[in-house]
Each structure stands twice: as C-alpha cells, then as structure tokens.
Scaffold this active site. Structure first.
Site, PDB file in Angstrom:
ATOM      1  N   CYS A   2      51.858  42.910  50.681  1.00  0.00           N
ATOM      2  CA  CYS A   2      53.009  42.835  49.795  1.00  0.00           C
ATOM      3  C   CYS A   2      52.675  43.534  48.478  1.00  0.00           C
ATOM      4  CB  CYS A   2      53.363  41.368  49.546  1.00  0.00           C
ATOM      5  SG  CYS A   2      54.762  41.113  48.441  1.00  0.00           S
ATOM      6  N   LEU A   3      53.614  44.311  47.968  1.00  0.00           N
ATOM      7  CA  LEU A   3      53.388  45.017  46.705  1.00  0.00           C
ATOM      8  C   LEU A   3      53.141  44.053  45.552  1.00  0.00           C
ATOM      9  CD1 LEU A   3      56.073  47.859  46.972  1.00  0.00           C
ATOM     10  CD2 LEU A   3      53.629  47.981  47.480  1.00  0.00           C
TER      11      LEU A   3
ATOM     12  N   HIS B   9      60.408  40.166  56.274  1.00  0.00           N
ATOM     13  CA  HIS B   9      59.510  40.073  55.121  1.00  0.00           C
ATOM     14  C   HIS B   9      60.302  40.170  53.817  1.00  0.00           C
ATOM     15  CE1 HIS B   9      55.610  40.915  52.971  1.00  0.00           C
ATOM     16  NE2 HIS B   9      56.480  41.405  52.113  1.00  0.00           N
ATOM     17  N   GLU B  10      61.200  41.165  53.728  1.00  0.00           N
ATOM     18  CA  GLU B  10      61.985  41.342  52.502  1.00  0.00           C
ATOM     19  C   GLU B  10      63.002  40.222  52.324  1.00  0.00           C
ATOM     20  OE1 GLU B  10      60.847  43.352  50.363  1.00  0.00           O
ATOM     21  OE2 GLU B  10      59.478  44.216  51.833  1.00  0.00           O
TER      22      GLU B  10
ATOM     23  N   GLN C  46      61.155  41.340  43.195  1.00  0.00           N
ATOM     24  CA  GLN C  46      59.922  42.070  42.927  1.00  0.00           C
ATOM     25  C   GLN C  46      60.050  43.030  41.748  1.00  0.00           C
ATOM     26  OE1 GLN C  46      59.412  43.173  47.299  1.00  0.00           O
ATOM     27  NE2 GLN C  46      57.287  42.920  46.600  1.00  0.00           N
TER      28      GLN C  46
ATOM     29  N   HIS D 228      61.686  37.236  50.584  1.00  0.00           N
ATOM     30  CA  HIS D 228      61.661  37.347  49.119  1.00  0.00           C
ATOM     31  C   HIS D 228      62.948  36.788  48.507  1.00  0.00           C
ATOM     32  CE1 HIS D 228      57.964  39.394  48.047  1.00  0.00           C
ATOM     33  NE2 HIS D 228      58.146  40.284  49.004  1.00  0.00           N
TER      34      HIS D 228
ATOM     35  N   GLY E 176      59.236  48.359  51.905  1.00  0.00           N
ATOM     36  CA  GLY E 176      60.337  47.466  51.564  1.00  0.00           C
ATOM     37  C   GLY E 176      60.153  46.953  50.146  1.00  0.00           C
TER      38      GLY E 176
END
Length: 195
Positions: A107-108, A149-150, A50, A153, A45
């Site tokens: 998380c990225l 999760h996304e 991000q 953000h 995701g």
C-alpha cells in the site's frame, strides 16, 4: 497536481468515507490529480483518503500487471488488465464470490511492508463514472483484487488488518516508524501530526 500520500497512522485512513453529491467536486480534475499522484508513486490504485479526502472515490490502473516482465520467463501478463484504468465514484460492492486466493499486497500509505491477503476471486460492483453515469459490473482475478483493496480504504480498512496475528506483531515497529515519519519512500508523504 501531485498530492502527498497520507501515511499509516493518520486517522483519515480509518474513517469510513461519505458519498459524493453530484457536482459537489470537479471529478474529472480530481481523478486526473489522483492518477498523476498514483503514477508518480508507481501505484496501481489510489483512494481519496490516501490524499486526505473523506469522500467515496478511488482510481485504478492495472496496466503494470498487464505488462510482461522481460527478465522473468514464467511471468505471463494479465491481458484482462490492458485497459483497466478508471475512476470509481460512490462505489458499492454488491457481491463477492468464488474461492479466496492469496496475493502479496502492499500500500502506498504503508511503504516497505507487504503481506499475503486472501480475497474472494470475483465481485459485482455498482458505481458512477466521471460523467455521473451509473454502472454495475463484474470483475475477477487481479482486477477484482485491486478494486477490493481500494474499496477497503473507503471503509477505513487497510490490508494489514487481514494479516495473521504473528505477522502483525512482526511489523508493529515498522508501522509505528511509518506513522512517525521514519520511512524512506520515493514519493512525497504526509505524516500524522505529532502532538
């Protein structure tokens, strides 16, 4: 085009995003770039903040969870994620239900840190697709978790916010290191400017 991933500590990751107007951005091109960036970093995701954009869009691809790990006999693939690849534009979670369950998230934007996060098992979401059609759908299990999760953000929240106080204290130095650019990642990152 592959964007650098914005690292923990950048203010854009804490800022709630704004809704997108129709025809404001080339959504198909942006989503292609976001998928390319996400896949290049081995993510499932990716949300607009991000990549440094303060707009309400995220992309998901749950395919890695649908593939069975050949080395792990007990690893059963999640077949509900086989074709779970899509963009969510101007999403709004309408309802979250079911028992909360834990899963180790990462998380990225926060490479090298993982932790158990409890989330409700099912959600109902309204969003627009790349052709600006509106949808209202229900997701459960891992698909719901990826969305949650996304979606966080887009609200300026990160998975580390859900961790117990002791765990937060334990990872505090690692988070500071990430914000200073002292981290190894297999992908390009953009770190907060140092003043």
């Amino acid at each position: 085009m592959i964007y650098p991933i914005v690292a923990y500590g950048d203010p854009i990751l804490r800022k709630p995003t704004r809704f997108i107007e129709k025809d404001e951005v080339d959504l198909k091109k942006l989503s292609e770039d976001m998928f390319e960036t996400m896949h290049g970093a081995n993510g499932v995701g990716l949300a607009a903040p991000q990549i440094g954009l303060n707009i309400r869009i995220f992309v998901v691809d749950g395919t890695p969870f649908a593939e069975r790990d050949e080395e792990d006999e007990d690893d059963e693939p999640d077949l509900s994620l086989v074709n779970f690849k899509k963009a969510f534009i101007n999403p709004e979670i309408l309802e979250e239900t079911g028992e909360e369950w834990a899963f180790e998230e990462g998380c990225l934007s926060i490479p090298g840190i993982r932790g158990d996060v409890y989330r409700p098992e099912t959600l109902r979401i309204r969003y627009r697709d790349l052709d600006w059609n509106e949808h209202e759908e229900t997701y459960s299990g891992m698909a719901a978790r990826i969305i949650q999760h996304e979606y966080d953000h887009l609200l300026g929240k990160l998975f580390v916010d859900y961790l117990p106080t002791l765990k937060k204290q334990f990872i505090k130095k690692k988070l500071t290191d990430i914000s200073k650019g002292n981290v190894d990642a297999d992908y390009r990152m953009r770190f907060p400017s140092r003043r």
